[in-house]
Design a protein around this motif. Structure first.
Motif, PDB file in Angstrom:
ATOM      1  N   ARG A 157       0.848  -1.201   0.000  1.00 46.17           N
ATOM      2  CA  ARG A 157       0.000   0.000   0.000  1.00 46.17           C
ATOM      3  C   ARG A 157       0.884   1.251   0.000  1.00 46.17           C
ATOM      4  O   ARG A 157       0.685   2.163  -0.785  1.00 46.17           O
ATOM      5  N   LYS A 158       1.909   1.245   0.855  1.00 47.34           N
ATOM      6  CA  LYS A 158       2.826   2.393   0.936  1.00 47.34           C
ATOM      7  C   LYS A 158       3.536   2.590  -0.402  1.00 47.34           C
ATOM      8  O   LYS A 158       3.720   3.715  -0.861  1.00 47.34           O
TER       9      LYS A 158
ATOM     10  N   GLU B  81       1.179   4.109  -2.891  1.00 49.95           N
ATOM     11  CA  GLU B  81       0.971   5.525  -2.576  1.00 49.95           C
ATOM     12  C   GLU B  81       2.182   6.368  -2.998  1.00 49.95           C
ATOM     13  O   GLU B  81       2.041   7.482  -3.483  1.00 49.95           O
ATOM     14  N   LYS B  82       3.359   5.798  -2.822  1.00 50.05           N
ATOM     15  CA  LYS B  82       4.585   6.503  -3.207  1.00 50.05           C
ATOM     16  C   LYS B  82       4.624   6.707  -4.731  1.00 50.05           C
ATOM     17  O   LYS B  82       4.965   7.794  -5.219  1.00 50.05           O
TER      18      LYS B  82
ATOM     19  N   ALA C 156       2.053   6.806  -6.688  1.00 52.89           N
ATOM     20  CA  ALA C 156       0.992   7.766  -7.023  1.00 52.89           C
ATOM     21  C   ALA C 156       1.420   9.202  -6.733  1.00 52.89           C
ATOM     22  O   ALA C 156       1.021  10.146  -7.405  1.00 52.89           O
ATOM     23  N   GLU C 157       2.268   9.363  -5.736  1.00 56.22           N
ATOM     24  CA  GLU C 157       2.706  10.690  -5.308  1.00 56.22           C
ATOM     25  C   GLU C 157       3.879  11.210  -6.143  1.00 56.22           C
ATOM     26  O   GLU C 157       3.913  12.369  -6.539  1.00 56.22           O
TER      27      GLU C 157
ATOM     28  N   LYS D  40      -3.555   4.928  -8.114  1.00 55.75           N
ATOM     29  CA  LYS D  40      -4.325   4.621  -6.902  1.00 55.75           C
ATOM     30  C   LYS D  40      -5.526   3.731  -7.228  1.00 55.75           C
ATOM     31  O   LYS D  40      -5.836   2.785  -6.510  1.00 55.75           O
TER      32      LYS D  40
ATOM     33  N   VAL E  37      -5.988   1.470  -3.757  1.00 52.96           N
ATOM     34  CA  VAL E  37      -5.754   2.173  -2.487  1.00 52.96           C
ATOM     35  C   VAL E  37      -6.634   3.417  -2.352  1.00 52.96           C
ATOM     36  O   VAL E  37      -6.388   4.258  -1.505  1.00 52.96           O
ATOM     37  N   GLU E  38      -7.630   3.541  -3.184  1.00 52.67           N
ATOM     38  CA  GLU E  38      -8.521   4.708  -3.069  1.00 52.67           C
ATOM     39  C   GLU E  38      -9.561   4.477  -1.984  1.00 52.67           C
ATOM     40  O   GLU E  38     -10.015   3.353  -1.805  1.00 52.67           O
TER      41      GLU E  38
END
Ligand code: SF4
Ligand code: SF4
Length: 160
Positions: A104-105, A108-109, A111-112, A154, A159-160
């Motif tokens: 998940r992390k 997110e990374k 996506a960021e 995401k 992970v949304e």
């Protein structure tokens, strides 16, 4: 009759076939993770799947140790591909328990920033460390339109 999970694994790995494993252990002899981790043995994972004893594997950390280097698949003289068996187990474990925190992390990374982890320094054989600048490499930039890409990542990563 085979349990549902075995059928699901067979469907996921397509042309590969865990049932033709004859336990030569070449996969384990070539696996870099097996070299370092005494509880990780690809040939044993294939056996557990063939014997229908994979519920324990779905709940264990062992299946997440695979680095996906595919050496086992190259070494295997049969059509087994232990790497794909492990991947199928990971998919089933995720279906059963949800996405692992580390994954998940990572999603997110991406996506960021567009990267799965921070840009790291590399070491040579004398353990001298080098960053991109000292190697004459340009700075890595995130992809353009990161906000759109981030939404897609995401959504696809769940992970949304
Ligand atoms: S793909 Fe996984 S199981 Fe296969 S050799 Fe690499 S680390 Fe080992
Ligand atoms: S290399 Fe292939 S046949 Fe040999 S033990 Fe591993 S999975 Fe089975």
């Amino acid at each position: 009759m085979r349990p549902r999970v075995f059928t699901a694994i067979k469907e996921m790995i397509g042309l590969q076939d865990p049932e033709v494993c004859f336990q030569c252990r070449r996969c384990t002899s070539g696996c870099p993770v097996a070299f370092l981790e005494s509880d990780y043995r690809p040939h044993r994972i294939v056996t557990e799947v063939n014997l229908g004893r994979f519920e324990k594997l779905l709940d264990s950390d062992v299946i997440w140790k695979c680095t996906r280097c595919y050496k086992c698949t190259e070494y295997c003289p049969q059509r087994v591909a232990p790497s794909d068996v492990v991947l199928a187990l990971q998919a089933l474990a995720t279906e059963k328990k949800g996405l692992l925190g580390e994954y998940r992390k990572m999603i997110e990374k991406v996506a960021e920033t567009g990267f799965s982890f921070e840009v790291m320094e590399v070491a040579d054989r004398d353990f001298e460390f080098y960053d991109r600048d000292s190697l004459g490499l340009p700075e890595l930039k995130s992809p353009s339109k990161m906000s759109i890409l981030g939404k897609i990542v995401k959504k696809l990563g769940g992970v949304e």
